[in-house]
Design a protein around this motif. Structure first.
Motif, short mmCIF file in Angstrom:
data_model
loop_
_atom_site.label_atom_id
_atom_site.label_comp_id
_atom_site.label_asym_id
_atom_site.label_seq_id
_atom_site.Cartn_x
_atom_site.Cartn_y
_atom_site.Cartn_z
N GLY A 1 9.50 2.54 -1.86
CA GLY A 1 10.35 3.43 -0.91
C GLY A 1 11.08 2.27 -0.09
N ILE A 2 10.85 1.26 0.04
CA ILE A 2 11.84 0.21 0.49
C ILE A 2 13.10 -0.03 -0.16
CG2 ILE A 2 12.04 -2.38 1.11
CD1 ILE A 2 8.88 -2.60 1.64
N ALA A 3 12.64 0.00 -1.43
CA ALA A 3 13.93 -0.36 -2.39
C ALA A 3 14.94 1.17 -2.13
CB ALA A 3 13.58 -0.17 -3.82
N ARG A 4 14.33 1.95 -2.06
CA ARG A 4 14.96 3.42 -1.85
C ARG A 4 15.71 3.63 -0.59
NH1 ARG A 4 11.29 6.25 -3.34
NH2 ARG A 4 10.45 6.71 -1.33
N GLU A 5 14.99 3.27 0.49
CA GLU A 5 15.55 3.70 1.77
C GLU A 5 16.18 2.23 2.17
OE1 GLU A 5 11.79 4.15 3.99
OE2 GLU A 5 11.43 5.66 2.71
N GLN A 6 16.28 1.01 1.95
CA GLN A 6 17.11 -0.03 2.25
C GLN A 6 17.84 -0.49 1.26
OE1 GLN A 6 16.65 -0.25 5.48
NE2 GLN A 6 14.55 0.30 5.90
N GLY A 7 18.02 -0.06 -0.01
CA GLY A 7 18.92 -0.42 -0.97
C GLY A 7 18.57 -1.85 -1.35
N LEU A 8 17.61 -2.42 -1.25
CA LEU A 8 16.97 -3.59 -1.60
C LEU A 8 16.32 -3.93 -2.94
CD1 LEU A 8 15.62 -4.73 1.85
CD2 LEU A 8 17.76 -5.55 0.75
N TYR A 9 16.59 -4.86 -3.71
CA TYR A 9 15.64 -5.17 -4.79
C TYR A 9 14.31 -5.64 -4.08
CZ TYR A 9 19.19 -5.52 -8.39
OH TYR A 9 20.44 -5.50 -9.13
N VAL A 10 13.15 -5.45 -4.60
CA VAL A 10 11.74 -5.52 -4.19
C VAL A 10 10.89 -6.07 -4.98
CG1 VAL A 10 9.87 -4.60 -3.01
CG2 VAL A 10 12.17 -3.70 -2.44
#
Length: 236
Positions: A183-192
């Protein structure tokens, strides 16, 4: 840049033993071409809150604590989470970042303490950032990552990769792990990059599956649910 996410089964309240385990995994990550390896929450003691409350000798004195030397000399950048001495009566749950040369890069103290942690640890009050190889990184520790504002600030601050030192157990933890991090990767556009415990971890059993997700939420690498190991993926 290739980054490794580690998962391990900690020896309860044994800093030298866990440092050796982490250093061995760091060496494995280096051999696989990784330039940075991330470790789970409270790597050097395990998630042993009773022991950490009773014995301040388990707290890391600072970034130069010699008990970290085996890990600092592993020849790879590391992000290792520890119980870190503060100026007050309680330690912080803190991630220490070191370069491949063993030099201290930054320290981040967990801002959002989970339930019973609030009586045993001091919360941090600043976000964690550092740069390596021209890439800007952010840091979060377990429950931190359930607060979108933390990772939202990281994305707004130009970070490309979010590193999460965590403990997710079997049961509800499996679903949380599989929801929060992609969800973080999807919503914030970050590699996690998620590091997790596997096997016994204080009152829980770590569910493993250390992993890396690409911006957008696609999985790039994932460990199994039973083996101390590292997984690697390219980020950029």
């Amino acid at each position: 840049m290739k980054i490794a996410a580690a998962q391990l089964t900690c020896v309860p309240a044994d800093v030298p033993a866990n440092t050796a385990l982490a250093a061995a995994l760091a060496g494995r990550a280096r051999e696989q071409g990784a330039e940075l390896v991330v470790f789970p929450e409270l790597t050097l003691t395990g998630y042993e809150l009773e022991a950490l409350t009773a014995d301040p000798g388990l707290w890391i004195a600072g970034a130069d604590d010699p008990r970290l030397d085996p890990l600092r000399s592993a020849g790879i950048a590391t992000a290792v989470n520890v119980a870190l001495r503060t100026g007050g009566p309680s330690p912080a749950i803190a991630t220490l970042v070191y370069g491949a040369d063993g030099a201290h890069v930054t320290t981040y103290a967990k801002r959002h303490l989970f339930r019973h942690e609030r009586g045993a640890f001091a919360a941090g009050d600043t976000d964690g950032r550092f740069e390596l190889g021209g890439i800007r990184f952010s840091l979060g520790v377990c429950y931190d990552n359930h607060f979108p504002a933390l990772t939202g600030r990281a994305a707004a601050d130009g970070c490309r990769v979010h590193l999460a030192s965590s403990l997710y157990g079997t049961g509800e933890g499996i679903g949380e792990r599989a929801t929060v991090y992609p969800g973080i990767a999807r919503e914030q556009g970050l590699y996690v990059v998620l590091a997790n415990h596997v096997g016994p971890a204080g009152p829980w059993t770590g569910c493993g599956r250390a992993a890396v997700w690409a911006p957008g939420g696609a999985p790039l690498a994932e460990a199994d649910d039973r083996t101390p190991s590292v997984v690697t993926a390219d980020v950029g």
